[in-house]
Every structure is written in structure tokens, then in C-alpha cells.
Design a protein around this motif. Structure first.
Motif, short mmCIF file in Angstrom:
data_model
loop_
_atom_site.label_atom_id
_atom_site.label_comp_id
_atom_site.label_asym_id
_atom_site.label_seq_id
_atom_site.Cartn_x
_atom_site.Cartn_y
_atom_site.Cartn_z
N SER A 28 10.92 -0.46 -17.23
CA SER A 28 10.99 0.61 -16.24
C SER A 28 9.82 0.57 -15.27
N THR A 29 10.02 1.14 -14.09
CA THR A 29 8.96 1.30 -13.11
C THR A 29 9.02 2.70 -12.55
N LEU A 30 7.93 3.13 -11.95
CA LEU A 30 7.91 4.41 -11.24
C LEU A 30 8.43 4.18 -9.83
N THR A 31 9.41 4.97 -9.43
CA THR A 31 9.99 4.85 -8.10
C THR A 31 9.16 5.64 -7.10
N VAL A 32 8.62 4.96 -6.12
CA VAL A 32 7.83 5.63 -5.08
C VAL A 32 8.29 5.15 -3.71
N ASN A 33 8.06 6.01 -2.70
CA ASN A 33 8.37 5.61 -1.33
C ASN A 33 7.10 5.61 -0.49
N GLU A 34 7.24 5.14 0.72
CA GLU A 34 6.08 4.99 1.61
C GLU A 34 5.37 6.32 1.85
N LYS A 35 6.14 7.38 2.09
CA LYS A 35 5.56 8.69 2.39
C LYS A 35 4.69 9.18 1.25
N PHE A 36 5.17 9.01 0.01
CA PHE A 36 4.42 9.46 -1.16
C PHE A 36 3.11 8.68 -1.30
N VAL A 37 3.17 7.37 -1.16
CA VAL A 37 1.98 6.54 -1.32
C VAL A 37 0.92 6.93 -0.29
N LYS A 38 1.32 7.09 0.95
CA LYS A 38 0.38 7.46 2.01
C LYS A 38 -0.25 8.82 1.74
N LYS A 39 0.52 9.75 1.24
CA LYS A 39 -0.01 11.08 0.93
C LYS A 39 -1.03 11.01 -0.19
N VAL A 40 -0.75 10.21 -1.23
CA VAL A 40 -1.70 10.06 -2.34
C VAL A 40 -3.02 9.48 -1.86
N LEU A 41 -2.95 8.43 -1.06
CA LEU A 41 -4.18 7.81 -0.56
C LEU A 41 -4.98 8.78 0.29
N THR A 42 -4.31 9.50 1.15
CA THR A 42 -4.99 10.47 2.01
C THR A 42 -5.66 11.56 1.18
N ASN A 43 -4.97 12.04 0.16
CA ASN A 43 -5.51 13.11 -0.69
C ASN A 43 -6.61 12.61 -1.61
N THR A 44 -6.74 11.30 -1.76
CA THR A 44 -7.78 10.73 -2.62
C THR A 44 -9.00 10.30 -1.81
N GLY A 45 -9.04 10.65 -0.53
CA GLY A 45 -10.22 10.39 0.27
C GLY A 45 -10.16 9.12 1.09
N PHE A 46 -8.95 8.62 1.36
CA PHE A 46 -8.79 7.37 2.11
C PHE A 46 -8.18 7.61 3.49
N VAL A 47 -8.52 6.71 4.39
CA VAL A 47 -7.86 6.64 5.69
C VAL A 47 -7.16 5.28 5.77
N ILE A 48 -5.88 5.29 6.04
CA ILE A 48 -5.11 4.05 6.10
C ILE A 48 -5.39 3.36 7.44
N VAL A 49 -5.87 2.12 7.37
CA VAL A 49 -6.24 1.39 8.58
C VAL A 49 -5.28 0.25 8.91
N LYS A 50 -4.41 -0.09 7.98
CA LYS A 50 -3.41 -1.14 8.23
C LYS A 50 -2.24 -0.93 7.29
N GLU A 51 -1.05 -1.13 7.81
CA GLU A 51 0.15 -1.02 6.98
C GLU A 51 1.21 -1.99 7.50
N VAL A 52 1.77 -2.77 6.59
CA VAL A 52 2.83 -3.72 6.93
C VAL A 52 3.95 -3.58 5.92
N ILE A 53 5.16 -3.35 6.39
CA ILE A 53 6.34 -3.30 5.53
C ILE A 53 6.95 -4.69 5.46
N MET A 54 7.20 -5.14 4.24
CA MET A 54 7.80 -6.46 4.04
C MET A 54 9.20 -6.27 3.47
N PRO A 55 10.25 -6.42 4.27
CA PRO A 55 11.62 -6.20 3.78
C PRO A 55 12.08 -7.30 2.85
N THR A 56 13.01 -6.95 1.97
CA THR A 56 13.60 -7.95 1.10
C THR A 56 14.81 -8.58 1.80
#
Length: 261
Positions: free
Chosen positions: A210-238
Motif C-alpha cells: 500500500s501507499t498513501l495517496t496524495v495530490n499536488e495541492k496537499f504536498v504544497k500545503k504541507v511544505l508551506t506549513n512546515t516552513g518552506f517556500v517552493i522555488v521549483k516544481e516540475v510535473i512528470m506525466p506517465t
């Protein structure tokens, strides 16, 4: 793929060598292109751009995979690694020690050498990476009182590839693990994170995990709330459906730590 009776990442049925070779180094070419080659391109761009700098790195990736360290070892003199089971520690160290039973990562080393414009430098790339690895810390996922992360020195970068997908059971686990694993990261330092999005399960041999299902919005919110500023983001489609894993996309994020939380 049926998603019933999935096991956990730390289950005894998970053969780390089979896991890594199926999903990242010796499996179907189209899968390896997505799970190894595309992430390696992103990591090469991140580190070679000078965006992420420093001397000391903390790295923890799924299954004891080596390839994320090939790019990093050119720019970081010290790499400290976290693994989670005796089996994954053994699997990782087999490669570092150049053991007979180690997974062959020469394809990854050759691929990166081509990206760097030095096709004949892959063996030097492997030795450079072995030299940069200064130690492996074991973190017990089953021990809620584990304090192993406290012993890790302050670092300039935390690098992780696909890890939080498989070690987290809940979204609260995800939040806590991001905070815990970046606790030794300096203010101004960077987290380089590669994740699978909208994934629920993966297969190794006859077993499903099993894995934990997460989406982009959730990940960005967690990083922001943990004291981070996102400086680069690239989506890699399958590009191809398969019966080994069911992620929708992969994401590479670089986030700078701007405050403690």
C-alpha cells in the motif's frame, strides 16, 4: 491490479533487491524511463544549475535506491543516508561496498554521464558516490520513540525520492515525517522532493504493497506549513499503464526552508 490486502513497506515479504530491480533498474524499459531516467534528468538540472548548494546532504529514498545520489555526489562532499529496515540497510551497503550481490546501477551511472557530456565517466561517477556516502542511519518505522534522526548533523540539503509515498499510512504521518526529516536542515537549505501523485499501491513479485495517496495541492500545503517556500516544481506525466504501479503523475519539487515550525 486489485488493491485488497496490500502490505506495508516494512513487511517481511518485501524483497528490496527485487523491488528496486523491478521498478527502477532492470524492469520494463518504459517503467524505468519514468521512474529512473526522468527523475535523474530533474535532479541533474537542479544540482547542475547551482540552485541547491552545500557540503552536507541527508538522503532517504525508497528501497535503498542509489541513482538519486549520482547527481548529488558531484556537489555534496558528505551524504548521510537513512534506511528503515535491516534488509534495506544491507541492500544499500552491498552497493556502497561493491559486493557481489549488489544491484547493478551502471545503467543509471552511464545515463547521467551522458547527460553531463562525459559518456566514459560512469565508473568514476560510481566511485565518487561511494566516497561521498559517509554513513547509513537506521530509522525504525515501527518504533514511535525512535530518535535516530536527532543524531544526524545539520545539513544543507534533504533529498528524497518516492519515500513518503510508501512509509506514510496517513496524511498526518506525511506531515509529521516531513517535519521530522527536515529538522536537521539549515534555515536557507533546500529540500529536493520527488513523489508519485495519486498512487494507491505497487507490486513486487506476488505481493502488493500500500501507499498513501496524495495530490499536488496537499504536498504544497504541507511544505508551506512546515516552513518552506517552493522555488521549483516540475510535473512528470506517465505514459503507459502497467500492473506494477498505479500513479497518475510524478512531481519534482525544490523547496527552501525559510523558518522553523
Amino acid at each position: 491490479m486489485s488493491y485488497t490486502t496490500c502490505k506495508d513497506y516494512h513487511a517481511a515479504e518485501l524483497n528490496f533487491k527485487e523491488f528496486v530491480e523491478t521498478h527502477f533498474s532492470h524492469g520494463d524499459v518504459s517503467i524505468i524511463q519514468e521512474t529512473m531516467c526522468e527523475p535523474m534528468k530533474q535532479l541533474h538540472e537542479v544540482f547542475s544549475s547551482g540552485m541547491v548548494k552545500g557540503n552536507r546532504m541527508l538522503a532517504s529514498s525508497v528501497g535503498g535506491i542509489i541513482y538519486p545520489l549520482f547527481s548529488a555526489s558531484k556537489y555534496f562532499k558528505e551524504i548521510h543516508v537513512i534506511e528503515f529496515t535491516d534488509a534495506s540497510v544491507k541492500h544499500f551497503n552491498q552497493w556502497v561496498e561493491n559486493g557481489d550481490e549488489a544491484t547493478d546501477w551502471s545503467f543509471a551511472a552511464k545515463f547521467l554521464s551522458q547527460l553531463e557530456g562525459n559518456e566514459n565517466g560512469w565508473e568514476e561517477k560510481e566511485e565518487q558516490t561511494r566516497t561521498a556516502v559517509k554513513g547509513v542511519f537506521k530509522y525504525d518505522l515501527l518504533d514511535s520513540n525512535s530518535t535516530k534522526l536527532v543524531t544526524i548533523p545539520e545539513v544543507d540539503c534533504f533529498l528524497t525520492v518516492f519515500l513518503f509515498n510508501v512509509i506514510c499510512k496517513t496524511k498526518e504521518d506525511f506531515k509529521n515525517n516531513v517535519k521530522s526529516f527536515t529538522s536537521s536542515l539549515k534555515i536557507g537549505g533546500h529540500m529536493v522532493l520527488i513523489l508519485a501523485l495519486d498512487m494507491t499501491c505497487y507490486r513486487v513479485g506476488d505481493h502488493k504493497f500500500s501507499t498513501l495517496t496524495v495530490n499536488e495541492k496537499f504536498v504544497k500545503k504541507v511544505l508551506t506549513n512546515t516552513g518552506f517556500v517552493i522555488v521549483k516544481e516540475v510535473i512528470m506525466p506517465t505514459s503507459k499503464e502497467n500492473d506494477l504501479v498505479d500513479y497518475k503523475n510524478m512531481v519534482c519539487m525544490v523547496a527552501q526552508k525559510v523558518k522553523k515550525t
